[in-house]
Design a protein around this motif. Sequence first.
Motif, PDB file in Angstrom:
ATOM      1  N   VAL A  16       0.841  -1.197   0.000  1.00 32.02           N
ATOM      2  CA  VAL A  16       0.000   0.000   0.000  1.00 32.02           C
ATOM      3  C   VAL A  16       0.872   1.241   0.000  1.00 32.02           C
ATOM      4  O   VAL A  16       0.670   2.162  -0.788  1.00 32.02           O
ATOM      5  CB  VAL A  16      -0.950   0.009   1.217  1.00 32.02           C
ATOM      6  CG1 VAL A  16      -1.704   1.335   1.303  1.00 32.02           C
ATOM      7  CG2 VAL A  16      -1.910  -1.161   1.156  1.00 32.02           C
ATOM      8  N   PHE A  17       1.863   1.276   0.902  1.00 32.14           N
ATOM      9  CA  PHE A  17       2.696   2.468   1.080  1.00 32.14           C
ATOM     10  C   PHE A  17       4.040   2.281   0.394  1.00 32.14           C
ATOM     11  O   PHE A  17       4.740   1.307   0.631  1.00 32.14           O
ATOM     12  CB  PHE A  17       2.908   2.758   2.566  1.00 32.14           C
ATOM     13  CG  PHE A  17       1.638   3.105   3.289  1.00 32.14           C
ATOM     14  CD1 PHE A  17       1.085   4.371   3.180  1.00 32.14           C
ATOM     15  CD2 PHE A  17       0.979   2.157   4.058  1.00 32.14           C
ATOM     16  CE1 PHE A  17      -0.092   4.695   3.821  1.00 32.14           C
ATOM     17  CE2 PHE A  17      -0.202   2.471   4.704  1.00 32.14           C
ATOM     18  CZ  PHE A  17      -0.744   3.741   4.591  1.00 32.14           C
ATOM     19  N   ALA A  18       4.403   3.258  -0.440  1.00 36.80           N
ATOM     20  CA  ALA A  18       5.708   3.238  -1.094  1.00 36.80           C
ATOM     21  C   ALA A  18       6.808   3.670  -0.130  1.00 36.80           C
ATOM     22  O   ALA A  18       7.956   3.285  -0.276  1.00 36.80           O
ATOM     23  CB  ALA A  18       5.695   4.154  -2.318  1.00 36.80           C
ATOM     24  N   SER A  19       6.446   4.482   0.886  1.00 35.88           N
ATOM     25  CA  SER A  19       7.402   4.984   1.876  1.00 35.88           C
ATOM     26  C   SER A  19       6.720   5.036   3.236  1.00 35.88           C
ATOM     27  O   SER A  19       5.581   5.488   3.328  1.00 35.88           O
ATOM     28  CB  SER A  19       7.863   6.400   1.528  1.00 35.88           C
ATOM     29  OG  SER A  19       8.373   6.491   0.232  1.00 35.88           O
ATOM     30  N   VAL A  20       7.434   4.590   4.264  1.00 32.62           N
ATOM     31  CA  VAL A  20       6.957   4.697   5.643  1.00 32.62           C
ATOM     32  C   VAL A  20       8.148   5.115   6.500  1.00 32.62           C
ATOM     33  O   VAL A  20       9.212   4.493   6.430  1.00 32.62           O
ATOM     34  CB  VAL A  20       6.382   3.364   6.180  1.00 32.62           C
ATOM     35  CG1 VAL A  20       5.880   3.531   7.608  1.00 32.62           C
ATOM     36  CG2 VAL A  20       5.275   2.839   5.282  1.00 32.62           C
ATOM     37  N   HIS A  21       7.965   6.168   7.301  1.00 32.19           N
ATOM     38  CA  HIS A  21       9.064   6.689   8.113  1.00 32.19           C
ATOM     39  C   HIS A  21       8.564   7.105   9.493  1.00 32.19           C
ATOM     40  O   HIS A  21       7.444   7.590   9.624  1.00 32.19           O
ATOM     41  CB  HIS A  21       9.699   7.918   7.445  1.00 32.19           C
ATOM     42  CG  HIS A  21      10.174   7.648   6.067  1.00 32.19           C
ATOM     43  ND1 HIS A  21      11.378   7.051   5.795  1.00 32.19           N
ATOM     44  CD2 HIS A  21       9.582   7.853   4.862  1.00 32.19           C
ATOM     45  CE1 HIS A  21      11.516   6.918   4.490  1.00 32.19           C
ATOM     46  NE2 HIS A  21      10.435   7.394   3.910  1.00 32.19           N
ATOM     47  N   ILE A  22       9.414   6.942  10.493  1.00 35.42           N
ATOM     48  CA  ILE A  22       9.189   7.537  11.811  1.00 35.42           C
ATOM     49  C   ILE A  22       9.883   8.889  11.762  1.00 35.42           C
ATOM     50  O   ILE A  22      11.048   8.972  11.369  1.00 35.42           O
ATOM     51  CB  ILE A  22       9.775   6.670  12.943  1.00 35.42           C
ATOM     52  CG1 ILE A  22       9.090   5.301  12.974  1.00 35.42           C
ATOM     53  CG2 ILE A  22       9.634   7.378  14.292  1.00 35.42           C
ATOM     54  CD1 ILE A  22       9.722   4.312  13.946  1.00 35.42           C
ATOM     55  N   THR A  23       9.179   9.946  12.118  1.00 40.57           N
ATOM     56  CA  THR A  23       9.750  11.284  11.975  1.00 40.57           C
ATOM     57  C   THR A  23       9.270  12.224  13.062  1.00 40.57           C
ATOM     58  O   THR A  23       8.208  12.033  13.635  1.00 40.57           O
ATOM     59  CB  THR A  23       9.397  11.883  10.589  1.00 40.57           C
ATOM     60  OG1 THR A  23       9.991  13.168  10.480  1.00 40.57           O
ATOM     61  CG2 THR A  23       7.909  12.004  10.395  1.00 40.57           C
ATOM     62  N   ALA A  24      10.053  13.237  13.299  1.00 41.86           N
ATOM     63  CA  ALA A  24       9.647  14.333  14.179  1.00 41.86           C
ATOM     64  C   ALA A  24       9.219  15.534  13.347  1.00 41.86           C
ATOM     65  O   ALA A  24       8.721  16.508  13.883  1.00 41.86           O
ATOM     66  CB  ALA A  24      10.800  14.726  15.094  1.00 41.86           C
ATOM     67  N   HIS A  25       9.405  15.465  12.030  1.00 41.43           N
ATOM     68  CA  HIS A  25       9.163  16.614  11.161  1.00 41.43           C
ATOM     69  C   HIS A  25       7.732  16.746  10.674  1.00 41.43           C
ATOM     70  O   HIS A  25       7.288  17.833  10.379  1.00 41.43           O
ATOM     71  CB  HIS A  25      10.092  16.562   9.947  1.00 41.43           C
ATOM     72  CG  HIS A  25      11.519  16.713  10.304  1.00 41.43           C
ATOM     73  ND1 HIS A  25      12.048  17.877  10.773  1.00 41.43           N
ATOM     74  CD2 HIS A  25      12.523  15.812  10.279  1.00 41.43           C
ATOM     75  CE1 HIS A  25      13.339  17.708  11.022  1.00 41.43           C
ATOM     76  NE2 HIS A  25      13.647  16.465  10.730  1.00 41.43           N
ATOM     77  N   GLY A  26       7.023  15.647  10.541  1.00 32.30           N
ATOM     78  CA  GLY A  26       5.644  15.706  10.076  1.00 32.30           C
ATOM     79  C   GLY A  26       5.517  16.317   8.710  1.00 32.30           C
ATOM     80  O   GLY A  26       6.283  16.027   7.801  1.00 32.30           O
TER      81      GLY A  26
END
Length: 161
Positions: free
Chosen positions: A26-36
């Motif tokens: 489903v998702f091409a990219s998944v990241h944990i971030t503080a930037h939103g």
Amino acid sequence: MSPLQVAQEMKALLAARAWTGGAAKVFASVHITAHGQQLAISNFRLPMALVQVGSSSSDPEEPGFLTQKFVIIVVAAVAGDEVGENVITGAHRASATASEGAGLGQVEVELKAAIRDLGPAAGLTLQLVSESDMGAGEIPEIPYSAYRSYTFSAFCVTDAA
């Protein structure tokens, strides 16, 4: 689980999520971030999911536990119309299990299913607390894009071994 462990589980589950009835992710990219949303999303393939560890509050009756909020921002882009309908409803998809051309509404169904699966699998109680408005066409570097934030609440430990 600690908040970091929950965020990592969310990322792994979303990255592995395939379309219902298919094998394509489903998702091409998944990241944990503080930037939103301030992240330069034009550098990533869409649709994408950004996982943020949000605020928390301690449980006065159980000092080793807290209620932790997590925000997942989903971004999609679908070209083809001036009003932003395609990016919400989807258009030009090669198949029902292809991510390219999937609208935010279609991706949302898979996001919620993935999070629903995460709860029992990880021994968590996850609750969808709120959803933002759909922000269509508001990401300057990607025309025909839209995003939406989903806030979830989980019961976590303050320290995990």
